[in-house]
Write a protein that holds these residues in place. Structure first.
Motif, PDB file in Angstrom:
ATOM      1  N   UNK A   1      25.104  54.902  -5.968  1.00 24.91           N
ATOM      2  CA  UNK A   1      26.150  55.942  -6.105  1.00 24.91           C
ATOM      3  C   UNK A   1      26.947  56.150  -4.818  1.00 24.91           C
ATOM      4  N   UNK A   2      26.801  55.258  -3.860  1.00 27.58           N
ATOM      5  CA  UNK A   2      27.606  55.327  -2.637  1.00 27.58           C
ATOM      6  C   UNK A   2      28.882  54.510  -2.834  1.00 27.58           C
ATOM      7  N   UNK A   3      29.998  54.990  -2.269  1.00 25.32           N
ATOM      8  CA  UNK A   3      31.250  54.259  -2.438  1.00 25.32           C
ATOM      9  C   UNK A   3      31.387  53.115  -1.436  1.00 25.32           C
ATOM     10  N   UNK A   4      32.097  52.087  -1.878  1.00 25.88           N
ATOM     11  CA  UNK A   4      32.542  51.075  -0.927  1.00 25.88           C
ATOM     12  C   UNK A   4      34.044  50.975  -1.174  1.00 25.88           C
ATOM     13  N   UNK A   5      34.837  50.985  -0.097  1.00 30.37           N
ATOM     14  CA  UNK A   5      36.289  50.938  -0.333  1.00 30.37           C
ATOM     15  C   UNK A   5      36.986  50.068   0.696  1.00 30.37           C
ATOM     16  N   UNK A   6      38.122  49.565   0.281  1.00 32.63           N
ATOM     17  CA  UNK A   6      38.928  48.710   1.136  1.00 32.63           C
ATOM     18  C   UNK A   6      40.389  49.126   0.981  1.00 32.63           C
ATOM     19  N   UNK A   7      41.252  48.960   1.985  1.00 33.62           N
ATOM     20  CA  UNK A   7      40.966  48.442   3.323  1.00 33.62           C
ATOM     21  C   UNK A   7      40.564  49.549   4.291  1.00 33.62           C
ATOM     22  N   UNK A   8      40.114  49.107   5.453  1.00 36.43           N
ATOM     23  CA  UNK A   8      39.887  50.001   6.573  1.00 36.43           C
ATOM     24  C   UNK A   8      41.172  50.000   7.404  1.00 36.43           C
ATOM     25  N   UNK A   9      41.584  51.172   7.863  1.00 37.51           N
ATOM     26  CA  UNK A   9      42.806  51.252   8.684  1.00 37.51           C
ATOM     27  C   UNK A   9      42.417  51.460  10.144  1.00 37.51           C
ATOM     28  N   UNK A  10      42.866  50.544  10.983  1.00 37.33           N
ATOM     29  CA  UNK A  10      42.606  50.668  12.418  1.00 37.33           C
ATOM     30  C   UNK A  10      43.904  51.137  13.073  1.00 37.33           C
ATOM     31  N   UNK A  11      43.864  52.343  13.624  1.00 34.80           N
ATOM     32  CA  UNK A  11      45.050  52.905  14.272  1.00 34.80           C
ATOM     33  C   UNK A  11      44.881  52.847  15.777  1.00 34.80           C
ATOM     34  N   UNK A  12      45.972  52.626  16.488  1.00 32.94           N
ATOM     35  CA  UNK A  12      45.925  52.575  17.953  1.00 32.94           C
ATOM     36  C   UNK A  12      47.012  53.480  18.516  1.00 32.94           C
ATOM     37  N   UNK A  13      46.754  54.047  19.707  1.00 34.63           N
ATOM     38  CA  UNK A  13      47.748  54.906  20.355  1.00 34.63           C
ATOM     39  C   UNK A  13      48.801  54.016  21.011  1.00 34.63           C
ATOM     40  N   UNK A  14      50.056  54.234  20.586  1.00 30.11           N
ATOM     41  CA  UNK A  14      51.163  53.474  21.158  1.00 30.11           C
ATOM     42  C   UNK A  14      52.318  54.438  21.408  1.00 30.11           C
ATOM     43  N   UNK A  15      52.781  54.486  22.663  1.00 26.32           N
ATOM     44  CA  UNK A  15      53.868  55.401  23.045  1.00 26.32           C
ATOM     45  C   UNK A  15      53.577  56.844  22.604  1.00 26.32           C
ATOM     46  N   UNK A  16      52.332  57.262  22.848  1.00 23.04           N
ATOM     47  CA  UNK A  16      51.967  58.657  22.590  1.00 23.04           C
ATOM     48  C   UNK A  16      51.777  59.025  21.126  1.00 23.04           C
ATOM     49  N   UNK A  17      51.584  58.000  20.253  1.00 25.37           N
ATOM     50  CA  UNK A  17      51.365  58.282  18.821  1.00 25.37           C
ATOM     51  C   UNK A  17      50.348  57.301  18.252  1.00 25.37           C
ATOM     52  N   UNK A  18      49.572  57.766  17.251  1.00 28.43           N
ATOM     53  CA  UNK A  18      48.685  56.848  16.541  1.00 28.43           C
ATOM     54  C   UNK A  18      49.520  56.045  15.553  1.00 28.43           C
ATOM     55  N   UNK A  19      49.484  54.717  15.676  1.00 31.10           N
ATOM     56  CA  UNK A  19      50.199  53.863  14.721  1.00 31.10           C
ATOM     57  C   UNK A  19      49.226  52.816  14.172  1.00 31.10           C
ATOM     58  N   UNK A  20      49.544  52.293  13.000  1.00 29.52           N
ATOM     59  CA  UNK A  20      48.667  51.310  12.371  1.00 29.52           C
ATOM     60  C   UNK A  20      48.642  50.018  13.189  1.00 29.52           C
ATOM     61  N   UNK A  21      47.436  49.586  13.566  1.00 28.71           N
ATOM     62  CA  UNK A  21      47.276  48.316  14.290  1.00 28.71           C
ATOM     63  C   UNK A  21      46.949  47.207  13.292  1.00 28.71           C
ATOM     64  N   UNK A  22      46.039  47.535  12.354  1.00 27.91           N
ATOM     65  CA  UNK A  22      45.654  46.534  11.352  1.00 27.91           C
ATOM     66  C   UNK A  22      45.030  47.206  10.140  1.00 27.91           C
ATOM     67  N   UNK A  23      45.263  46.596   8.975  1.00 32.99           N
ATOM     68  CA  UNK A  23      44.496  46.973   7.778  1.00 32.99           C
ATOM     69  C   UNK A  23      43.434  45.894   7.625  1.00 32.99           C
ATOM     70  N   UNK A  24      42.191  46.295   7.756  1.00 35.07           N
ATOM     71  CA  UNK A  24      41.091  45.343   7.804  1.00 35.07           C
ATOM     72  C   UNK A  24      40.401  45.324   6.438  1.00 35.07           C
ATOM     73  N   UNK A  25      40.325  44.155   5.783  1.00 31.33           N
ATOM     74  CA  UNK A  25      39.658  44.123   4.470  1.00 31.33           C
ATOM     75  C   UNK A  25      38.160  44.372   4.598  1.00 31.33           C
ATOM     76  N   UNK A  26      37.601  45.049   3.609  1.00 28.67           N
ATOM     77  CA  UNK A  26      36.164  45.332   3.575  1.00 28.67           C
ATOM     78  C   UNK A  26      35.583  44.491   2.441  1.00 28.67           C
ATOM     79  N   UNK A  27      34.436  43.830   2.685  1.00 30.40           N
ATOM     80  CA  UNK A  27      33.795  43.022   1.629  1.00 30.40           C
ATOM     81  C   UNK A  27      33.309  43.968   0.528  1.00 30.40           C
ATOM     82  N   UNK A  28      33.810  43.749  -0.705  1.00 30.54           N
ATOM     83  CA  UNK A  28      33.523  44.681  -1.799  1.00 30.54           C
ATOM     84  C   UNK A  28      32.308  44.238  -2.637  1.00 30.54           C
ATOM     85  N   UNK A  29      31.221  43.837  -1.964  1.00 34.11           N
ATOM     86  CA  UNK A  29      30.061  43.450  -2.792  1.00 34.11           C
ATOM     87  C   UNK A  29      28.851  44.275  -2.409  1.00 34.11           C
TER      88      UNK A  29
END
Length: 337
Positions: free
Chosen positions: A309-337
């Motif tokens: 009953x635990x969730x597994x979800x994709x994608x993971x969002x990796x945000x990085x600070x750029x010019x004083x703001x959090x912006x998306x660096x990468x959407x990382x796929x999660x293995x859904x098994x």
């Protein structure tokens, strides 16, 4: 509040499409004021006075752990739109959550660090008077095994500390590629200020504990490049998410939705989906459909409920600070098994 905003939008969308099994969805509000005792009391009221068939619970682990046994005993389905800590779904077969768990996110992050960013050396910092931080660091250590990533330093701090010169000196000597900090933004920002002062080049990486404008405000230029792993980001949206973002912006004067808005929306939509598949509004019946949710296309990501009953979800969002703001660096796929 954000969870509730998302829930109300979901109810509006469902009702505009004719409701669920021919019935309108009604959202009953109750405020626990962030208090565990109040959380228990409002859960009881929602069940006995308002006769709700399902509860989209508090986004925190602490209050969810108080509400869950009450819902379980009353056989009312509860889904938390944010609780990430342990001891939630263990309360029984009426209890669910739809958030990205650290145990799912961290292995995906480590793969991305090792394969895409070519990181090999990690320094860990744990706030040892913070249960969440202690558990999160352990999740990282376990996930790093056998991935070609070496933990070169493992330092301890405390929530509330102001001086991190000793820990940073130790870390500097080990030349890490990245500093994993499992605590919150206040200490995170101060650690990075000290790191830059001592000439440490590595950036910081953490969970949603770092994801706050306060991290950038406190850290200033030292926060640049630091990363936070989250279950949602409005950038690079899927068609479902793009539609949700547009509706949200119309409703809230151009504001962008956050993680809890999206997970609140998905919580209601997952309940509706389970009711439709079970062809019943009885929680004793539709909880089985909820437990077999597979590849649900939510606005916060694709969600599957596993056998525990635990969730597994994709994608993971990796945000990085750029010019004083959090912006998306990468959407990382999660293995859904």
């Amino acid at each position: 509040k954000p969870t509730l905003e998302g829930m109300k939008m979901a109810a509006e969308d469902l009702n505009a499409a004719g409701g669920v099994l021919g019935k309108k969805i009604e959202i009953v509000e109750a405020d626990n004021r962030g208090d565990k005792q109040e959380g228990a009391s409002v859960t009881q009221k929602l069940i006995s006075r308002d006769n709700v068939i399902a509860i989209v619970g508090d986004p925190t682990t602490g209050i969810t752990k108080v509400a869950a046994p009450i819902a379980q005993k009353a056989q009312v389905l509860l889904i938390s739109a944010g609780a990430t800590g342990p001891g939630v779904v263990e309360n029984g077969d009426f209890i669910f959550r739809n958030t990205l768990l650290d145990s799912v996110a961290i292995p995906a992050c480590i793969d991305y660090f090792a394969n895409d960013l070519k990181y090999k050396r990690v320094a860990i910092i744990t706030s040892d008077n913070n249960d969440y931080s202690v558990g999160f660091s352990q999740t990282f250590r376990d996930a790093a095994k056998g991935k070609g990533i070496e933990i070169v330093a493992d330092e301890k701090v405390k929530d509330g500390d102001k001086d991190f010169s000793g820990q940073v000196t130790n870390i500097k000597a080990k030349k890490p590629d990245v500093i994993f900090f499992s605590g919150y933004y206040t200490e995170g920002a101060l650690i990075m200020k000290e790191a830059r002062k001592q000439g440490v080049k590595a950036n910081m990486f953490g969970g949603d504990g770092l994801f706050s404008p306060e991290f950038i405000k406190l850290g200033g230029s030292a926060a640049e490049g630091s990363m936070s792993a989250l279950g949602f980001a409005p950038e690079q949206a899927s068609p479902e998410t793009a539609k949700f973002i547009e509706s949200f912006k119309k409703k809230f004067n151009g504001a962008l939705p956050g993680l809890f808005d999206a997970q609140g929306y998905d919580g209601v939509m997952m309940i509706a989906d389970a009711i439709k598949r079970a062809n019943s509004t009885d929680p004793k019946v539709f909880k089985t459909a909820m437990a077999s949710t597979k590849n649900f296309q939510g606005v916060s990501g694709t969600i599957t409920i596993r056998a525990n009953r635990e969730p597994i979800k994709t994608p993971l969002c990796l945000l990085a600070v750029k010019d004083g703001k959090f912006v998306l660096k990468a959407k990382v796929p999660v293995k859904m098994d």
